[in-house]
Design a protein around this motif. Structure first.
Motif, PDB file in Angstrom:
ATOM      1  N   HIS A  75      11.562 -32.712 -12.631  1.00  0.00           N
ATOM      2  CA  HIS A  75      12.806 -32.644 -13.418  1.00  0.00           C
ATOM      3  C   HIS A  75      13.933 -32.008 -12.610  1.00  0.00           C
ATOM      4  CE1 HIS A  75      15.399 -31.890 -16.935  1.00  0.00           C
ATOM      5  NE2 HIS A  75      15.669 -30.745 -16.335  1.00  0.00           N
ATOM      6  N   TRP A  76      13.614 -30.988 -11.825  1.00  0.00           N
ATOM      7  CA  TRP A  76      14.637 -30.233 -11.100  1.00  0.00           C
ATOM      8  C   TRP A  76      14.966 -30.845  -9.745  1.00  0.00           C
ATOM      9  CZ3 TRP A  76      16.870 -27.168 -14.352  1.00  0.00           C
ATOM     10  CH2 TRP A  76      16.132 -26.638 -15.407  1.00  0.00           C
ATOM     11  N   MET A  77      14.286 -31.907  -9.356  1.00  0.00           N
ATOM     12  CA  MET A  77      14.504 -32.517  -8.050  1.00  0.00           C
ATOM     13  C   MET A  77      15.494 -33.669  -8.080  1.00  0.00           C
ATOM     14  SD  MET A  77      10.694 -32.568  -6.345  1.00  0.00           S
ATOM     15  CE  MET A  77       9.956 -31.067  -5.727  1.00  0.00           C
ATOM     16  N   ARG A  78      16.202 -33.809  -9.146  1.00  0.00           N
ATOM     17  CA  ARG A  78      17.137 -34.937  -9.214  1.00  0.00           C
ATOM     18  C   ARG A  78      18.241 -34.757  -8.183  1.00  0.00           C
ATOM     19  NH1 ARG A  78      22.041 -33.856 -11.234  1.00  0.00           N
ATOM     20  NH2 ARG A  78      22.318 -32.070 -12.635  1.00  0.00           N
ATOM     21  N   PRO A  79      18.786 -35.862  -7.681  1.00  0.00           N
ATOM     22  CA  PRO A  79      19.885 -35.776  -6.715  1.00  0.00           C
ATOM     23  C   PRO A  79      21.162 -35.237  -7.350  1.00  0.00           C
ATOM     24  CG  PRO A  79      18.832 -37.948  -6.683  1.00  0.00           C
ATOM     25  CD  PRO A  79      18.335 -37.237  -7.896  1.00  0.00           C
ATOM     26  N   THR A  80      22.065 -34.832  -6.501  1.00  0.00           N
ATOM     27  CA  THR A  80      23.380 -34.397  -6.968  1.00  0.00           C
ATOM     28  C   THR A  80      24.120 -35.570  -7.604  1.00  0.00           C
ATOM     29  OG1 THR A  80      23.451 -32.788  -5.174  1.00  0.00           O
ATOM     30  CG2 THR A  80      25.527 -33.294  -6.266  1.00  0.00           C
ATOM     31  N   ALA A  81      24.785 -35.300  -8.710  1.00  0.00           N
ATOM     32  CA  ALA A  81      25.510 -36.360  -9.427  1.00  0.00           C
ATOM     33  C   ALA A  81      26.956 -35.950  -9.643  1.00  0.00           C
ATOM     34  CB  ALA A  81      24.842 -36.647 -10.765  1.00  0.00           C
ATOM     35  N   ARG A  82      27.808 -36.931  -9.736  1.00  0.00           N
ATOM     36  CA  ARG A  82      29.201 -36.671 -10.074  1.00  0.00           C
ATOM     37  C   ARG A  82      29.327 -36.438 -11.573  1.00  0.00           C
ATOM     38  NH1 ARG A  82      32.230 -37.739  -5.654  1.00  0.00           N
ATOM     39  NH2 ARG A  82      31.351 -39.142  -4.077  1.00  0.00           N
ATOM     40  N   ARG A  83      30.470 -35.893 -11.978  1.00  0.00           N
ATOM     41  CA  ARG A  83      30.660 -35.541 -13.378  1.00  0.00           C
ATOM     42  C   ARG A  83      30.619 -36.750 -14.295  1.00  0.00           C
ATOM     43  NH1 ARG A  83      32.519 -30.327 -14.214  1.00  0.00           N
ATOM     44  NH2 ARG A  83      33.138 -29.186 -12.324  1.00  0.00           N
ATOM     45  N   ASN A  84      30.981 -37.929 -13.787  1.00  0.00           N
ATOM     46  CA  ASN A  84      30.990 -39.113 -14.635  1.00  0.00           C
ATOM     47  C   ASN A  84      29.618 -39.777 -14.738  1.00  0.00           C
ATOM     48  OD1 ASN A  84      30.795 -40.076 -12.048  1.00  0.00           O
ATOM     49  ND2 ASN A  84      32.526 -41.512 -12.204  1.00  0.00           N
ATOM     50  N   GLN A  85      28.588 -39.109 -14.213  1.00  0.00           N
ATOM     51  CA  GLN A  85      27.235 -39.675 -14.251  1.00  0.00           C
ATOM     52  C   GLN A  85      26.334 -38.921 -15.228  1.00  0.00           C
ATOM     53  OE1 GLN A  85      26.102 -42.385 -12.419  1.00  0.00           O
ATOM     54  NE2 GLN A  85      28.261 -42.665 -11.892  1.00  0.00           N
ATOM     55  N   GLN A  86      26.923 -38.295 -16.247  1.00  0.00           N
ATOM     56  CA  GLN A  86      26.129 -37.467 -17.154  1.00  0.00           C
ATOM     57  C   GLN A  86      25.096 -38.287 -17.932  1.00  0.00           C
ATOM     58  OE1 GLN A  86      26.067 -34.106 -17.166  1.00  0.00           O
ATOM     59  NE2 GLN A  86      27.368 -34.504 -15.379  1.00  0.00           N
ATOM     60  N   ARG A  87      25.427 -39.515 -18.297  1.00  0.00           N
ATOM     61  CA  ARG A  87      24.440 -40.341 -19.000  1.00  0.00           C
ATOM     62  C   ARG A  87      23.244 -40.647 -18.111  1.00  0.00           C
ATOM     63  NH1 ARG A  87      27.808 -44.894 -22.525  1.00  0.00           N
ATOM     64  NH2 ARG A  87      28.876 -43.394 -23.918  1.00  0.00           N
ATOM     65  N   THR A  88      23.501 -40.918 -16.848  1.00  0.00           N
ATOM     66  CA  THR A  88      22.414 -41.189 -15.919  1.00  0.00           C
ATOM     67  C   THR A  88      21.570 -39.933 -15.695  1.00  0.00           C
ATOM     68  OG1 THR A  88      23.897 -42.739 -14.818  1.00  0.00           O
ATOM     69  CG2 THR A  88      21.858 -42.218 -13.691  1.00  0.00           C
ATOM     70  N   VAL A  89      22.231 -38.777 -15.642  1.00  0.00           N
ATOM     71  CA  VAL A  89      21.498 -37.514 -15.510  1.00  0.00           C
ATOM     72  C   VAL A  89      20.590 -37.291 -16.717  1.00  0.00           C
ATOM     73  CG1 VAL A  89      21.762 -35.005 -15.447  1.00  0.00           C
ATOM     74  CG2 VAL A  89      23.195 -36.447 -13.999  1.00  0.00           C
ATOM     75  N   ARG A  90      21.111 -37.551 -17.915  1.00  0.00           N
ATOM     76  CA  ARG A  90      20.291 -37.384 -19.125  1.00  0.00           C
ATOM     77  C   ARG A  90      19.128 -38.369 -19.127  1.00  0.00           C
ATOM     78  NH1 ARG A  90      25.410 -36.332 -21.635  1.00  0.00           N
ATOM     79  NH2 ARG A  90      25.638 -38.523 -22.193  1.00  0.00           N
TER      80      ARG A  90
END
Length: 774
Positions: free
Chosen positions: A71-86
């Motif tokens: 869960h904590w190993m996800r790549p860095t994401a931009r602010r507009n990628q919150q849906r993909t992060v979720r």
């Protein structure tokens, strides 16, 4: 850590506490005695990762810890990628749910299928196991417990007890470790929490999510047991001529189980972590009624299965192949989907230092699933062999043995080990070549010394061995990819052939038949050996405190992170340690107006950074960092880029007063932070010499050891850097003062050192004070 046998506990309890030397206990009352020198203070947290014998039970939770890491190993994401992060977090939580179902299904396989259904239903097996006699129709002369449904209902006690144990461990460890309130975090207009989530007020307090997930996973375990007990009876009742009422009840129970499973999945999918604030609310209705509903449904299922069916006889296996095959298929699809999502995130903000180009999380999730499969297969194979005595389950033995899929999964272990052997050989060659290449470099580092070829080779070999850490992403990537392919092959083989590999290969030629039989036999032996070693290790850890400390060190990274994907993972010690350190630093600077240096070795440096992020910007400006042997960039920055990536570390560098980092080329864990400063001192000091002396000298009349990851404080560079940081913070020591906000020009310095091995370093109670974390 304090260099003095006379110590006193200043704050804390038997689990984690702050210590000082006895002579420094009243440093605040004597500020004139401490002007210009530090007061060392040690924060000890070793009992959070190693303690009493019950910690050996944590080995059972290893797959859960590994999937939680994903869960904590996800790549860095931009602010507009919150849906993909979720979506990334959702997929990992679902993978964690499948591991809970897999573990409980394994317990059902052992207790219900192998023991109650197969062995108790076979006269020869039941006669060899006298304790099963009352369950056998032949041995007990059709006693009350001999009907298959009643046998299954009684055997369900074991997987239910396992589920209860997991719930108990999760609830108990939450109360002991993770229920600490973080420092109240006021919003600050100068603070930018977008660089890393570790600075958010609620990051180290995941009570609401853990409670929800605990309820969902507990219900999932109980529903798995209910399905294992009830579906067999329902299939019998659906046969022609069966009782109509029982047939209807069976269909109703099956539908209710499906609804319960859908509710569990919905709960897992509905909410992730809430980190923007300290969320103390609990979904009390859900966390009470979801497990309670699963218990009621299980009880009804047990009553239904135990209803008298005189004509029912147990034969063959329970439908474990469909169960384990479905779990394996879902896990594979989740890992593939997680890889796609991770790739999309990585492409939005690529970073060359990120491990496996952002695929570290999916790879680790795959290894967690494989580890769960190995533990499942190992237990089932070992119990099957034990119950069958001298026979071979499924090949002429008294019982059919575990599901065919588990045998196929065991059979792919030898080829996987062969791939790992090739990888190890490749790494050995690379290490040997690098060691030869580094021999001239070693001699240049010690000019004027008479050459000792053996000494030179040893130093060069140690440096080359330490560099293997940077090859870990390649090893993990290849291993996970091969595991995914072999697992898919095992699943396809089990579903298409319906037989164990040795039987399925008959008629395919002597070579294929021999290879399949060899892989099957060797895999069964290896997986049973692995199970025995696992039990032996757990027993040793239960009795031996040193073994528990070893396990604690191994789990330093895994249990640093909060339980975000799996509530049954081992407890997060940082949810106790980070608030402890943050409270200590904040209250000390507020009451004295002083400044401090917090230094950390190895995992202590990670705690020091995490605690510094939790401080307000005004307090962070009064803090200097001294890290040594630190994995902040080499391990955490590469594997956890969203939280310790270049932007996060650069932001911390800008916000603290100063940061210096020490490392050695012989250190397999610590390394440079790789941050550059336009003005002021650089973060990284040039790599320290190790050993300090090549040969015998006046200062080192005996050969100096190669220290690697340990004893950084023995290097003169440590004292030199600490002195510089204290001087930069100004040496004046203010006296204790009322609990008011400190003025910006308050004088004073504080030094905190953090070490490795289960203790944490923190600031002291007086300016000019030092804190040690281990």
């Amino acid at each position: 850590m304090l260099g003095d046998p006379r110590t006193v506990r200043m704050s804390g309890d038997d689990t984690a506490a702050v210590f000082r030397r006895t002579d420094d206990a009243d440093a605040e009352q004597r500020p004139e005695d401490y002007r210009g020198k530090p007061v060392p203070e040690a924060y000890v947290w070793c009992n959070l990762t190693s303690g009493n014998g019950s910690r050996a039970l944590w080995l059972l939770l290893l797959p859960f810890m590994v999937v939680n890491l994903a869960h904590w190993m996800r790549p860095t994401a931009r602010r507009n990628q919150q849906r993909t992060v979720r979506l990334y977090g959702l997929l990992v939580r679902l993978a964690g749910l499948t591991l809970t179902v897999l573990l409980v299904a394994a317990a059902c396989e052992v207790a219900l299928d192998l023991t109650a259904w197969q062995c108790a239903g076979t006269r020869a097996c039941a006669e060899d196991r006298s304790w099963l006699g009352f369950l056998s129709p032949e041995v007990s002369d059709n006693g009350w417990w001999s009907q298959p449904g009643r046998r299954l209902a009684l055997a369900a006690v074991a997987p239910v007890a396992l589920t209860g144990l997991l719930w108990y461990l999760s609830h108990r460890t939450w109360s002991a470790y993770e229920s600490q309130q973080p420092l109240p975090h006021q919003s600050d207009p100068d603070e930018d929490t977008g660089r890393t989530a570790l600075g958010r007020p609620g990051f180290w307090y995941g009570r609401r999510l853990v409670a929800r997930l605990r309820a969902a996973h507990t219900a999932a375990g109980l529903l798995t047991v209910a399905a294992a007990v009830g579906t067999s009876a329902a299939r019998f009742d659906r046969q022609a001529g069966g009782p109509a009422l029982l047939d209807v009840l069976g269909r109703v129970l099956d539908a209710t189980l499906a609804v319960g499973a859908a509710v569990v999945v919905w709960v897992v999918c509905r909410r992730g972590r809430s980190e923007s604030r300290i969320d103390e609310r609990l979904d009390r209705t859900l966390i009470r009624w979801l497990p309670a509903g699963a218990v009621v449904l299980l009880a009804l299922t047990v009553v239904y299965a135990g209803w008298s069916r005189p004509d029912w006889r147990s034969a063959g296996r329970l439908p474990g192949d469909a169960t384990f095959g479905g779990i394996t298929l879902v896990q594979g699809l989740l890992v593939i989907a997680l890889a796609v999502v991770a790739t999309l995130l990585f492409r939005t903000a690529p970073d060359a230092r990120t491990a496996m180009r952002g695929l570290g999380g999916p790879a680790v999730a795959m290894l967690a699933c494989a580890l769960g499969g190995v533990m499942t297969g190992g237990v089932a194979q070992r119990v099957g062999d034990w119950l069958d005595g001298a026979g071979t389950p499924g090949a002429g033995g008294t019982i059919d043995g575990p599901p065919v899929l588990l045998t196929w999964q065991a059979s792919v272990i030898p080829p996987l080990l062969a791939v790992l052997a090739v990888l190890c050989g490749w790494l050995a060659v690379l290490t040997w070549r690098r060691a030869r290449r580094d021999i001239p470099t070693v001699m240049r580092d010690y000019p004027g010394e008479p050459e000792d070829s053996a000494r030179t080779r040893r130093i060069a070999g140690t440096r080359a061995g330490a560099a293997l850490t940077d090859r870990v992403p390649v090893v993990v990537g290849i291993t996970s990819a091969v595991t995914l392919l072999l697992g898919a092959g095992a699943l396809a083989g089990a579903w298409t052939a319906g037989k164990v590999p040795g039987e399925a290969a008959k008629g395919s030629g002597a070579f294929l038949t021999g290879a399949a039989e060899t892989a099957q036999a060797l895999g069964s032996w290896l997986i049973s050996l692995g199970f025995i070693l696992f039990v032996t290790w757990g027993r040793r850890a239960y009795r031996d405190a040193s073994a528990r400390r070893t396990i604690g060190i191994l789990w330093d990274v895994g249990t640093f992170w909060p339980r975000a994907a799996h509530p049954f993972a081992p407890p997060c010690y940082a949810e106790r340690a980070v608030p402890d350190l943050t409270w200590r630093m904040a209250t000390w600077t507020r009451t004295t107006g002083g400044r401090l240096v917090i230094s950390g070795h190895s995992q202590g440096s990670v705690l020091a950074a995490a605690a510094s992020w939790q401080l307000t910007p005004a307090v962070r400006k009064r803090v200097a960092l001294l890290t040594y042997g630190s994995p902040l960039e080499r391990l955490y920055g590469r594997w956890f880029p969203a939280y310790f990536g270049p932007a996060a570390l650069a932001g911390l560098h800008r916000e603290v007063d100063c940061w210096r980092n020490l490392y050695r080329d012989t250190d397999p864990i610590g390394g440079p932070v790789r941050l550059h400063s336009a003005g002021g001192p650089q973060v990284d000091r040039a790599a320290l010499k190790d050993p300090l002396a090549y040969g015998r000298t006046e200062q080192h009349p005996l050969p100096a050891p190669i220290l690697g990851h340990s004893d950084y404080q023995a290097d003169p560079a440590f004292a030199e850097e600490r002195t510089r940081l204290l001087a930069r913070l100004r040496p004046g020591v203010p006296a204790q003062r009322p609990d008011t906000a400190p003025p910006e020009d308050a004088d004073g310095g504080h030094e905190t050192a953090a070490g490795h091995g289960g203790a944490g370093g923190r600031d002291g109670a007086d300016s000019g004070q030092g804190t040690t974390t281990r």
